[in-house]
Design a protein around this motif. Structure first.
Motif, PDB file in Angstrom:
ATOM      1  N   VAL A  57    -113.334  -9.343 -31.685  1.00 33.13           N
ATOM      2  CA  VAL A  57    -113.488  -9.407 -33.136  1.00 33.13           C
ATOM      3  C   VAL A  57    -113.140  -8.046 -33.723  1.00 33.13           C
ATOM      4  CG1 VAL A  57    -115.088  -9.775 -35.037  1.00 33.13           C
ATOM      5  CG2 VAL A  57    -115.240 -11.209 -32.989  1.00 33.13           C
ATOM      6  N   GLN A  58    -112.180  -8.029 -34.627  1.00 31.61           N
ATOM      7  CA  GLN A  58    -111.699  -6.797 -35.236  1.00 31.61           C
ATOM      8  C   GLN A  58    -111.844  -6.879 -36.753  1.00 31.61           C
ATOM      9  OE1 GLN A  58    -110.663  -4.167 -33.538  1.00 31.61           O
ATOM     10  NE2 GLN A  58    -110.683  -5.135 -31.506  1.00 31.61           N
ATOM     11  N   PRO A  59    -112.077  -5.740 -37.405  1.00 35.48           N
ATOM     12  CA  PRO A  59    -112.155  -5.753 -38.876  1.00 35.48           C
ATOM     13  C   PRO A  59    -110.781  -5.941 -39.492  1.00 35.48           C
ATOM     14  CG  PRO A  59    -112.283  -3.507 -38.063  1.00 35.48           C
ATOM     15  CD  PRO A  59    -112.301  -4.393 -36.842  1.00 35.48           C
ATOM     16  N   LEU A  60    -110.747  -6.671 -40.599  1.00 36.64           N
ATOM     17  CA  LEU A  60    -109.515  -6.822 -41.368  1.00 36.64           C
ATOM     18  C   LEU A  60    -109.573  -5.871 -42.551  1.00 36.64           C
ATOM     19  CD1 LEU A  60    -108.957 -10.676 -41.392  1.00 36.64           C
ATOM     20  CD2 LEU A  60    -107.665  -8.960 -40.138  1.00 36.64           C
ATOM     21  N   THR A  61    -108.534  -5.104 -42.723  1.00 37.56           N
ATOM     22  CA  THR A  61    -108.539  -4.071 -43.757  1.00 37.56           C
ATOM     23  C   THR A  61    -107.283  -4.161 -44.610  1.00 37.56           C
ATOM     24  OG1 THR A  61    -107.482  -2.475 -42.278  1.00 37.56           O
ATOM     25  CG2 THR A  61    -109.880  -2.493 -42.329  1.00 37.56           C
ATOM     26  N   THR A  62    -107.369  -3.524 -45.756  1.00 34.39           N
ATOM     27  CA  THR A  62    -106.202  -3.327 -46.608  1.00 34.39           C
ATOM     28  C   THR A  62    -106.250  -1.893 -47.122  1.00 34.39           C
ATOM     29  OG1 THR A  62    -104.983  -4.129 -48.540  1.00 34.39           O
ATOM     30  CG2 THR A  62    -107.381  -4.144 -48.687  1.00 34.39           C
ATOM     31  N   GLU A 113    -111.924 -10.837 -37.923  1.00 35.65           N
ATOM     32  CA  GLU A 113    -111.220 -11.960 -37.315  1.00 35.65           C
ATOM     33  C   GLU A 113    -111.059 -11.693 -35.831  1.00 35.65           C
ATOM     34  OE1 GLU A 113    -107.115 -14.545 -37.893  1.00 35.65           O
ATOM     35  OE2 GLU A 113    -107.906 -13.319 -39.523  1.00 35.65           O
ATOM     36  N   ASN A 114    -111.029 -12.755 -35.027  1.00 38.65           N
ATOM     37  CA  ASN A 114    -110.900 -12.655 -33.585  1.00 38.65           C
ATOM     38  C   ASN A 114    -109.421 -12.598 -33.219  1.00 38.65           C
ATOM     39  OD1 ASN A 114    -112.025 -12.430 -31.072  1.00 38.65           O
ATOM     40  ND2 ASN A 114    -112.105 -14.636 -30.696  1.00 38.65           N
ATOM     41  N   GLY A 115    -108.995 -11.527 -32.537  1.00 39.38           N
ATOM     42  CA  GLY A 115    -107.596 -11.392 -32.187  1.00 39.38           C
ATOM     43  C   GLY A 115    -107.365 -10.193 -31.290  1.00 39.38           C
ATOM     44  N   ALA A 139     -94.935 -13.410 -35.444  1.00 39.27           N
ATOM     45  CA  ALA A 139     -94.627 -13.954 -36.764  1.00 39.27           C
ATOM     46  C   ALA A 139     -95.711 -13.651 -37.780  1.00 39.27           C
ATOM     47  CB  ALA A 139     -94.410 -15.462 -36.665  1.00 39.27           C
ATOM     48  N   SER A 140     -96.929 -13.416 -37.316  1.00 36.50           N
ATOM     49  CA  SER A 140     -98.046 -13.145 -38.222  1.00 36.50           C
ATOM     50  C   SER A 140     -98.829 -11.953 -37.704  1.00 36.50           C
ATOM     51  CB  SER A 140     -98.967 -14.371 -38.322  1.00 36.50           C
ATOM     52  OG  SER A 140    -100.094 -14.083 -39.125  1.00 36.50           O
ATOM     53  N   SER A 141     -99.091 -10.995 -38.578  1.00 33.54           N
ATOM     54  CA  SER A 141     -99.889  -9.818 -38.223  1.00 33.54           C
ATOM     55  C   SER A 141    -100.665  -9.366 -39.444  1.00 33.54           C
ATOM     56  CB  SER A 141     -98.988  -8.686 -37.707  1.00 33.54           C
ATOM     57  OG  SER A 141     -98.071  -8.294 -38.703  1.00 33.54           O
ATOM     58  N   LYS A 142    -101.859  -8.849 -39.207  1.00 37.53           N
ATOM     59  CA  LYS A 142    -102.726  -8.372 -40.284  1.00 37.53           C
ATOM     60  C   LYS A 142    -103.188  -6.960 -39.980  1.00 37.53           C
ATOM     61  CE  LYS A 142    -104.399 -13.094 -41.057  1.00 37.53           C
ATOM     62  NZ  LYS A 142    -105.580 -13.994 -41.010  1.00 37.53           N
ATOM     63  N   LEU A 143    -103.443  -6.213 -41.033  1.00 39.77           N
ATOM     64  CA  LEU A 143    -103.855  -4.824 -40.873  1.00 39.77           C
ATOM     65  C   LEU A 143    -105.320  -4.749 -40.483  1.00 39.77           C
ATOM     66  CD1 LEU A 143    -102.848  -1.904 -41.145  1.00 39.77           C
ATOM     67  CD2 LEU A 143    -103.678  -1.928 -43.493  1.00 39.77           C
ATOM     68  N   SER A 144    -105.599  -3.914 -39.472  1.00 43.48           N
ATOM     69  CA  SER A 144    -106.974  -3.695 -39.014  1.00 43.48           C
ATOM     70  C   SER A 144    -107.139  -2.219 -38.718  1.00 43.48           C
ATOM     71  CB  SER A 144    -107.267  -4.535 -37.763  1.00 43.48           C
ATOM     72  OG  SER A 144    -108.571  -4.268 -37.277  1.00 43.48           O
ATOM     73  N   GLY A 145    -107.455  -1.442 -39.741  1.00 42.14           N
ATOM     74  CA  GLY A 145    -107.574   0.007 -39.570  1.00 42.14           C
ATOM     75  C   GLY A 145    -106.242   0.610 -39.176  1.00 42.14           C
ATOM     76  N   ASN A 146    -106.208   1.282 -37.992  1.00 44.05           N
ATOM     77  CA  ASN A 146    -104.972   1.861 -37.475  1.00 44.05           C
ATOM     78  C   ASN A 146    -104.236   0.903 -36.548  1.00 44.05           C
ATOM     79  OD1 ASN A 146    -105.326   4.351 -38.781  1.00 44.05           O
ATOM     80  ND2 ASN A 146    -106.666   5.092 -37.164  1.00 44.05           N
ATOM     81  N   ASN A 147    -104.599  -0.371 -36.577  1.00 39.54           N
ATOM     82  CA  ASN A 147    -104.003  -1.360 -35.692  1.00 39.54           C
ATOM     83  C   ASN A 147    -103.425  -2.516 -36.493  1.00 39.54           C
ATOM     84  OD1 ASN A 147    -105.087   0.066 -33.373  1.00 39.54           O
ATOM     85  ND2 ASN A 147    -107.056  -0.872 -33.855  1.00 39.54           N
ATOM     86  N   TRP A 148    -102.587  -3.310 -35.808  1.00 38.90           N
ATOM     87  CA  TRP A 148    -102.153  -4.601 -36.305  1.00 38.90           C
ATOM     88  C   TRP A 148    -102.888  -5.668 -35.511  1.00 38.90           C
ATOM     89  CZ3 TRP A 148     -99.710  -4.424 -40.685  1.00 38.90           C
ATOM     90  CH2 TRP A 148     -98.870  -3.353 -40.993  1.00 38.90           C
ATOM     91  N   LEU A 149    -103.430  -6.657 -36.197  1.00 31.83           N
ATOM     92  CA  LEU A 149    -104.174  -7.721 -35.538  1.00 31.83           C
ATOM     93  C   LEU A 149    -103.272  -8.947 -35.414  1.00 31.83           C
ATOM     94  CD1 LEU A 149    -107.028  -8.303 -34.408  1.00 31.83           C
ATOM     95  CD2 LEU A 149    -107.540  -9.424 -36.576  1.00 31.83           C
ATOM     96  N   VAL A 150    -103.087  -9.431 -34.163  1.00 28.31           N
ATOM     97  CA  VAL A 150    -102.249 -10.607 -33.905  1.00 28.31           C
ATOM     98  C   VAL A 150    -103.070 -11.609 -33.101  1.00 28.31           C
ATOM     99  CG1 VAL A 150    -100.117  -9.267 -33.951  1.00 28.31           C
ATOM    100  CG2 VAL A 150    -101.309  -9.610 -31.783  1.00 28.31           C
ATOM    101  N   THR A 151    -102.652 -12.859 -33.161  1.00 27.01           N
ATOM    102  CA  THR A 151    -103.384 -13.919 -32.467  1.00 27.01           C
ATOM    103  C   THR A 151    -102.492 -14.760 -31.554  1.00 27.01           C
ATOM    104  OG1 THR A 151    -103.089 -15.360 -34.393  1.00 27.01           O
ATOM    105  CG2 THR A 151    -105.139 -14.092 -34.273  1.00 27.01           C
TER     106      THR A 151
END
Length: 401
Positions: free
Chosen positions: A51-56, A306-308, A341-353
């Motif tokens: 589980v990682q934080p989702l950030t903007t 989100e879990n990723g 194809a899909s990635s979201k920002l999570s601090g200094n990381n990209w979150l993918v599933t």
């Protein structure tokens, strides 16, 4: 004298040349065998779903919580400037002193006028009482009414004189210009000896309250709608279920992290027709006055979880279509590039599933000089909070008994 070479001499030289060429070929062959390069070492992290934080991340500027242009409410000559420019003052501290000689005289004049007005009231009241007693002894009703009117006029004069005195005292108090709230002062625009007037256009100075302090951000209306929709759909594990209650962290202009966490204070209920953004005002404690009005900052807003799989930003890049790509080491220790194809920002990381699983080896350093299909030597590592690669110490073998 001409020189002559015998056949034996010529054969001897030729033999030396052939021997030299043979030795050179052997050395080149030996060098070629030694030039085979070993697999390139690369730093890898082992992927694990969590589980990682989702950030903007938004940019913004600091604004004072309160700001006031200080102007005089009466006219006169500045006699004293009592604050240090750029310093901090408390509510009620003296900022300016205007020459009060004429205002002191006005107070004394008003006091005298009040005393005079008050002195006429007792005699007017006595006349009314006298005409009341003489009402049945020949005193006319007109005389009685005149005495009553005189008493009312005397009482009205007292009220007027009292109001004039109060106004004079207020004007006298206005000769001392004091801070309306705690804050930091600007440079003064007027100094001792300058003449000021009531309600003038130019401010004497500006006072700003910067603890706490506002950070004004602008968020795309499209992104804001997406975040709210994700929370409503249950995709984000937000405790309050509301973006407006998300935690906010700041990165200062020099790249350092601000120690305090802020909250959203207000969001505009309208979208700018020129920029298509929504103005978001956030509030931060600023006890050390590290943040100053006008300062540029970057805000990282945690909007949920989100879990990723977390891919450090240093390990990712974007292809021509804008999709996230990263290089991995497969089971044969060869490099392969994967696209997400899909990635979201999570601090200094990209979150993918998708397109990744537990145990996959992500290359985080050394991938800049290798291509797909190259054989590499993976070195277990980790990436710290600042994005630096730290190689893990090799495991030590247990001593043999």
């Amino acid at each position: 004298m001409a020189k002559y070479f015998t056949l034996s001499s010529i054969l001897f030289v030729a033999a030396l040349v052939v021997a030299g060429c043979s030795d050179q070929e052997k050395q080149q062959a030996a060098g070629g065998a030694g030039a085979a390069r070993p697999p390139s070492p690369v730093s890898v992290v082992i992927m694990k779903k969590s589980v990682q934080p989702l950030t903007t991340i938004l940019s913004g500027r600091a604004e004072a919580v309160q700001s006031a242009d200080i102007r005089p409410q009466i006219g006169g000559v500045i006699k004293e400037v009592s604050f240090r420019e750029g310093g901090f003052v408390k509510a009620g501290d003296l900022l300016y002193k205007i020459d009060d000689a004429t205002y002191v005289a006005s107070v004394e004049e008003a006091k005298a006028a009040l005393e005079k007005a008050e002195a006429s009231v007792p005699s007017a009241a006595a006349n009314v009482q006298r005409y009341e007693r003489l009402a049945n002894t020949g005193a006319t009703q007109k005389d009685y009414e005149t005495a009553q009117a005189t008493l009312l006029e005397a009482q009205a004069s007292v009220a007027q004189a009292r109001a004039t005195l109060q106004t004079a005292k207020i004007n006298l108090a206005f000769t001392e210009i004091r801070a309306p709230f705690d804050g930091v002062t600007s440079a003064t625009n007027y100094s001792i000896g300058n003449l000021v007037t009531a309600g003038q256009a130019d401010a004497l100075m500006t006072l700003r309250k910067i603890n706490p302090i506002y950070i004004k951000l602008n968020e795309s209306s499209v992104n804001l709608l997406r975040l709210r929709a994700a929370i409503a759909a249950g995709n984000l594990k937000n405790n309050a279920g509301d973006v407006d209650k998300a935690d906010i962290r700041l990165t200062m202009e020099d790249g350092t992290e601000y120690p305090s966490v802020g909250k959203i204070d207000m969001s505009e209920m309208a979208v700018s027709t020129t920029t298509g953004t929504v103005s978001i005002r956030t509030l931060f404690d600023n006890p050390q006055n590290l943040i100053l009005p006008g300062m540029y900052v970057r805000a990282t807003i945690t909007v949920g979880e989100e879990n990723g799989f977390a891919i450090p930003q240093r390990a990712g890049s974007r292809n021509a279509e804008g999709f996230l790509t990263a290089k991995f080491v497969n089971a044969d220790n060869k490099v392969e590039t994967r696209t997400f194809a899909s990635s979201k920002l999570s601090g200094n990381n990209w979150l993918v599933t998708d397109n990744v699983k537990d145990g996959d080896k992500l290359i985080v350093d050394g991938f800049q000089w290798i291509g797909d299909g190259a054989t590499v030597k993976p070195i277990p590592s980790e990436v710290d909070a600042k994005g630096l690669v730290i190689q893990q110490a090799p495991a030590t073998e247990a001593p043999k008994s």
